[in-house]
Design an enzyme around this catalytic site. Sequence first.
Site, PDB file in Angstrom:
ATOM      1  N   HIS A  98      35.890  34.412  42.771  1.00 53.04           N
ATOM      2  CA  HIS A  98      37.097  34.808  43.505  1.00 53.04           C
ATOM      3  C   HIS A  98      38.326  34.732  42.596  1.00 53.04           C
ATOM      4  O   HIS A  98      39.141  35.668  42.559  1.00 53.04           O
ATOM      5  CB  HIS A  98      37.297  33.902  44.714  1.00 53.04           C
ATOM      6  CG  HIS A  98      38.608  34.126  45.424  1.00 53.04           C
ATOM      7  ND1 HIS A  98      38.766  35.075  46.397  1.00 53.04           N
ATOM      8  CD2 HIS A  98      39.818  33.527  45.267  1.00 53.04           C
ATOM      9  CE1 HIS A  98      40.029  35.055  46.825  1.00 53.04           C
ATOM     10  NE2 HIS A  98      40.681  34.119  46.153  1.00 53.04           N
ATOM     11  N   GLU A  99      38.461  33.632  41.870  1.00 50.12           N
ATOM     12  CA  GLU A  99      39.623  33.493  40.982  1.00 50.12           C
ATOM     13  C   GLU A  99      39.592  34.527  39.863  1.00 50.12           C
ATOM     14  O   GLU A  99      40.643  35.039  39.445  1.00 50.12           O
ATOM     15  CB  GLU A  99      39.682  32.072  40.411  1.00 50.12           C
ATOM     16  CG  GLU A  99      39.859  30.976  41.459  1.00 50.12           C
ATOM     17  CD  GLU A  99      41.034  31.219  42.401  1.00 50.12           C
ATOM     18  OE1 GLU A  99      42.010  31.871  42.001  1.00 50.12           O
ATOM     19  OE2 GLU A  99      40.961  30.751  43.551  1.00 50.12           O
ATOM     20  N   HIS A 102      41.100  37.772  40.815  1.00 46.24           N
ATOM     21  CA  HIS A 102      42.543  37.899  40.576  1.00 46.24           C
ATOM     22  C   HIS A 102      42.826  38.332  39.132  1.00 46.24           C
ATOM     23  O   HIS A 102      43.751  39.108  38.887  1.00 46.24           O
ATOM     24  CB  HIS A 102      43.235  36.565  40.856  1.00 46.24           C
ATOM     25  CG  HIS A 102      43.273  36.193  42.298  1.00 46.24           C
ATOM     26  ND1 HIS A 102      43.711  37.058  43.282  1.00 46.24           N
ATOM     27  CD2 HIS A 102      42.927  35.038  42.936  1.00 46.24           C
ATOM     28  CE1 HIS A 102      43.639  36.452  44.460  1.00 46.24           C
ATOM     29  NE2 HIS A 102      43.159  35.234  44.277  1.00 46.24           N
ATOM     30  N   HIS A 106      44.816  41.619  37.931  1.00 47.34           N
ATOM     31  CA  HIS A 106      45.913  41.592  36.953  1.00 47.34           C
ATOM     32  C   HIS A 106      45.671  42.594  35.838  1.00 47.34           C
ATOM     33  O   HIS A 106      46.579  43.351  35.448  1.00 47.34           O
ATOM     34  CB  HIS A 106      46.044  40.180  36.373  1.00 47.34           C
ATOM     35  CG  HIS A 106      47.255  39.990  35.531  1.00 47.34           C
ATOM     36  ND1 HIS A 106      47.390  38.948  34.632  1.00 47.34           N
ATOM     37  CD2 HIS A 106      48.407  40.706  35.422  1.00 47.34           C
ATOM     38  CE1 HIS A 106      48.551  39.035  34.028  1.00 47.34           C
ATOM     39  NE2 HIS A 106      49.192  40.086  34.488  1.00 47.34           N
TER      40      HIS A 106
END
Length: 227
Positions: A98-99, A102, A106
Amino acid sequence: MAWNNSFFLVIIIGIIGMIVQAKLRSVFSKYSQVLFPGGLTGKDVAEKMLHDNGIYDVKVTSTPGHLTDHYNPATKTVNLSEDVYNSSSVAAAAVAAHECGHAVQHAQAYAPLKLRSALVPFVQFSSMWSTWVVIIGILTINTFPVLFWIGIGMIAIAALFSIVTLPVEYNASSRAMAWLTSSYTLRGEQAKQAKEALSWAARTYLVAALSAIATLIYYLGFARNRD
């Protein structure tokens, strides 16, 4: 009457939020005990997902605390809590992916993430001072009403941030699950468990957004009630 109703709405959403948080902790605790055959730690999963997406300039680090995992676009770091960084569990794989979702956002200049990042400085300031500004504004509303409305504006910024956060978080989870299954990192029942964990995590952001909106409605109702 509408103002009183909005007060009860804030209370109800707060209670729901506590229930969702409790369920999230329970689900993550449960799936933190489920190991998957690959034996990859959260750190390994994160690095693999980053590399599979052609990202080599993001560092995976360990950060203290529980469920303190986050991606920092300013430093290009995926920061995993210690129990995720070193764990080979289904929960750790889900959080790490999940991280990294991100980080992929980006790298691909995902618009909602860019907007949320732009709002961060304003939200940090608002979260620190909005309560005090509103309280003082209420006390001086008859002599200096503009201060109260400044406080309302600060609360509105926090609500906007919570709303913008929703597509960012849901999209990151979607990217995580797509990669976890397509890379065969998780299969079958383990993939379902990871999806359940991420779904409950996403619900905490949904409740936070509803709470922020309800709080804004409450104070707007208060202002209207004063007229």
